[in-house]
Motif scaffolding. Sequence first.
Motif, PDB file in Angstrom:
ATOM      1  N   GLU A 163      29.791  44.508  42.073  1.00 42.05           N
ATOM      2  CA  GLU A 163      28.599  45.143  42.641  1.00 42.05           C
ATOM      3  C   GLU A 163      27.593  45.404  41.525  1.00 42.05           C
ATOM      4  N   PHE A 164      26.556  44.568  41.476  1.00 37.77           N
ATOM      5  CA  PHE A 164      25.577  44.671  40.405  1.00 37.77           C
ATOM      6  C   PHE A 164      24.277  45.348  40.838  1.00 37.77           C
ATOM      7  N   ASP A 165      24.173  45.724  42.108  1.00 41.41           N
ATOM      8  CA  ASP A 165      22.927  46.311  42.614  1.00 41.41           C
ATOM      9  C   ASP A 165      22.921  47.831  42.575  1.00 41.41           C
ATOM     10  N   TYR A 166      24.099  48.443  42.476  1.00 45.42           N
ATOM     11  CA  TYR A 166      24.190  49.899  42.521  1.00 45.42           C
ATOM     12  C   TYR A 166      24.993  50.413  41.324  1.00 45.42           C
ATOM     13  N   SER A 167      24.921  51.723  41.115  1.00 45.21           N
ATOM     14  CA  SER A 167      25.652  52.327  40.004  1.00 45.21           C
ATOM     15  C   SER A 167      27.154  52.274  40.247  1.00 45.21           C
ATOM     16  N   LEU A 168      27.916  52.421  39.185  1.00 48.44           N
ATOM     17  CA  LEU A 168      29.366  52.445  39.286  1.00 48.44           C
ATOM     18  C   LEU A 168      29.834  53.567  40.194  1.00 48.44           C
ATOM     19  N   SER A 169      30.910  53.291  40.908  1.00 47.93           N
ATOM     20  CA  SER A 169      31.491  54.275  41.814  1.00 47.93           C
ATOM     21  C   SER A 169      32.959  54.472  41.458  1.00 47.93           C
ATOM     22  N   GLN A 170      33.385  55.725  41.386  1.00 51.21           N
ATOM     23  CA  GLN A 170      34.759  56.043  40.998  1.00 51.21           C
ATOM     24  C   GLN A 170      35.756  55.606  42.074  1.00 51.21           C
ATOM     25  N   LEU A 171      36.896  55.068  41.649  1.00 51.11           N
ATOM     26  CA  LEU A 171      37.949  54.684  42.572  1.00 51.11           C
ATOM     27  C   LEU A 171      38.617  55.929  43.149  1.00 51.11           C
ATOM     28  N   THR A 172      39.142  55.796  44.365  1.00 52.36           N
ATOM     29  CA  THR A 172      39.979  56.846  44.926  1.00 52.36           C
ATOM     30  C   THR A 172      41.401  56.670  44.408  1.00 52.36           C
ATOM     31  N   CYS A 173      42.253  57.644  44.663  1.00 55.82           N
ATOM     32  CA  CYS A 173      43.627  57.574  44.168  1.00 55.82           C
ATOM     33  C   CYS A 173      44.356  56.342  44.706  1.00 55.82           C
ATOM     34  N   ASN A 174      44.216  56.038  45.998  1.00 55.93           N
ATOM     35  CA  ASN A 174      44.907  54.893  46.593  1.00 55.93           C
ATOM     36  C   ASN A 174      44.359  53.559  46.116  1.00 55.93           C
ATOM     37  N   GLU A 175      43.196  53.597  45.477  1.00 63.83           N
ATOM     38  CA  GLU A 175      42.625  52.377  44.922  1.00 63.83           C
ATOM     39  C   GLU A 175      43.094  52.141  43.486  1.00 63.83           C
ATOM     40  N   LEU A 239      26.985  46.458  32.581  1.00 61.26           N
ATOM     41  CA  LEU A 239      28.090  46.696  31.658  1.00 61.26           C
ATOM     42  C   LEU A 239      27.863  47.960  30.832  1.00 61.26           C
ATOM     43  N   LYS A 240      26.632  48.230  30.497  1.00 57.94           N
ATOM     44  CA  LYS A 240      26.352  49.404  29.665  1.00 57.94           C
ATOM     45  C   LYS A 240      26.598  50.711  30.416  1.00 57.94           C
ATOM     46  N   GLN A 241      26.640  50.665  31.750  1.00 62.58           N
ATOM     47  CA  GLN A 241      26.991  51.866  32.507  1.00 62.58           C
ATOM     48  C   GLN A 241      28.400  52.338  32.170  1.00 62.58           C
ATOM     49  N   LEU A 242      29.262  51.395  31.786  1.00 61.16           N
ATOM     50  CA  LEU A 242      30.639  51.748  31.447  1.00 61.16           C
ATOM     51  C   LEU A 242      30.718  52.674  30.233  1.00 61.16           C
ATOM     52  N   PHE A 243      29.675  52.681  29.423  1.00 59.55           N
ATOM     53  CA  PHE A 243      29.711  53.410  28.163  1.00 59.55           C
ATOM     54  C   PHE A 243      28.911  54.709  28.207  1.00 59.55           C
ATOM     55  N   GLU A 244      28.456  55.082  29.400  1.00 62.78           N
ATOM     56  CA  GLU A 244      27.761  56.355  29.548  1.00 62.78           C
ATOM     57  C   GLU A 244      28.767  57.493  29.445  1.00 62.78           C
ATOM     58  N   GLU A 245      28.407  58.523  28.731  1.00 60.33           N
ATOM     59  CA  GLU A 245      29.341  59.621  28.450  1.00 60.33           C
ATOM     60  C   GLU A 245      29.897  60.230  29.732  1.00 60.33           C
ATOM     61  N   GLY A 246      29.032  60.401  30.725  1.00 61.78           N
ATOM     62  CA  GLY A 246      29.487  60.994  31.985  1.00 61.78           C
ATOM     63  C   GLY A 246      30.533  60.138  32.683  1.00 61.78           C
ATOM     64  N   TRP A 247      30.336  58.811  32.650  1.00 60.90           N
ATOM     65  CA  TRP A 247      31.304  57.911  33.287  1.00 60.90           C
ATOM     66  C   TRP A 247      32.649  57.953  32.555  1.00 60.90           C
ATOM     67  N   ILE A 248      32.608  57.939  31.239  1.00 54.59           N
ATOM     68  CA  ILE A 248      33.837  57.965  30.449  1.00 54.59           C
ATOM     69  C   ILE A 248      34.635  59.236  30.743  1.00 54.59           C
ATOM     70  N   GLU A 249      33.956  60.365  30.793  1.00 53.36           N
ATOM     71  CA  GLU A 249      34.625  61.640  31.078  1.00 53.36           C
ATOM     72  C   GLU A 249      35.148  61.667  32.510  1.00 53.36           C
ATOM     73  N   GLU A 250      34.344  61.179  33.450  1.00 57.20           N
ATOM     74  CA  GLU A 250      34.749  61.190  34.859  1.00 57.20           C
ATOM     75  C   GLU A 250      36.002  60.351  35.077  1.00 57.20           C
ATOM     76  N   CYS A 251      36.093  59.223  34.399  1.00 63.85           N
ATOM     77  CA  CYS A 251      37.271  58.361  34.542  1.00 63.85           C
ATOM     78  C   CYS A 251      38.528  59.063  34.041  1.00 63.85           C
ATOM     79  N   TRP A 252      38.414  59.752  32.907  1.00 57.45           N
ATOM     80  CA  TRP A 252      39.586  60.474  32.396  1.00 57.45           C
ATOM     81  C   TRP A 252      39.991  61.602  33.351  1.00 57.45           C
ATOM     82  N   GLU A 253      39.026  62.333  33.854  1.00 59.40           N
ATOM     83  CA  GLU A 253      39.317  63.426  34.785  1.00 59.40           C
ATOM     84  C   GLU A 253      39.992  62.898  36.051  1.00 59.40           C
TER      85      GLU A 253
END
Length: 265
Positions: A163-175, A239-253
């Motif tokens: 999906e290149f048209d919208y911002s990254l979206s966090q996966l759910t647990c079952n995903e 690809l650079k969205q992957l390196f945004e501080e908020g995304w990195i923290e959200e993924c760990w959380e």
Amino acid sequence: MKLPEVTSIRPIQMRYSTGEKPVLVECNDLHSYICKYLHSSFSAFKLVCELSGALFAQAWELKTPEVAFVKIRPADWLQREPIDFSAPSFGSKKLMGVMDVTPASIVAIKKNENVKRQLLKIALFDLWVANEDRNSNNANLLYDLVENALVAIDHGCILNTAEFDYSLSQLTCNETILASSLAHYLLDEESHDNLNKLLRELYGDYMVCVKRSLTQVDYVVRSIPEQWDVPKGVVEGKLKQLFEEGWIEECWESFVDYLNENGYV
């Protein structure tokens, strides 16, 4: 550094029934490759995801097949195909001594600490790249029976399935693979103290892996074949969205939350 380029030397050996209907071909380096190919504008973006995911997985030091651009000669296709023969396919080297990870086969996997660490790292990697194709119903992994290692394959569904048209979206647990039978097989009986120790180690490794991956972005963009006809500026921005501080923290959380949700910690 340049991604290897190889050419088929025999007709396609087989066609797989999964997803993008990849094909197996033997090439002039005397290795066989499982190849995904250009057959639509959307498939071009999935090929970009395959390329990006494979190179990021290498940066994370995950076990993953070696990859190459594969020129499949028109005469080597078994039937007429609606594809651009001039566009290179994306090939993953076929591995020997591996098995598919399925609910029926997981009992053959050794429950040692290295394999548990590999599982956790793959799960975190998938959250970071938003891989929707390795989940509770589909491990999408191989197991190397010789090296006792999980092998991450198939990256066409990273970035929320190309999906290149919208911002990254966090996966759910079952995903995520954390909800899979494999994860429960490996982690259900693990002590909380040991898992928390593994998590502390993994957090530091996570930050290092993300930094290494950032150095790959320019290489990924430059490596995209012109025949795939994708806007490289759009790819770079995504690809650079992957390196945004908020995304990195959200993924760990999310990673820690999903471990808790499944009762591992």
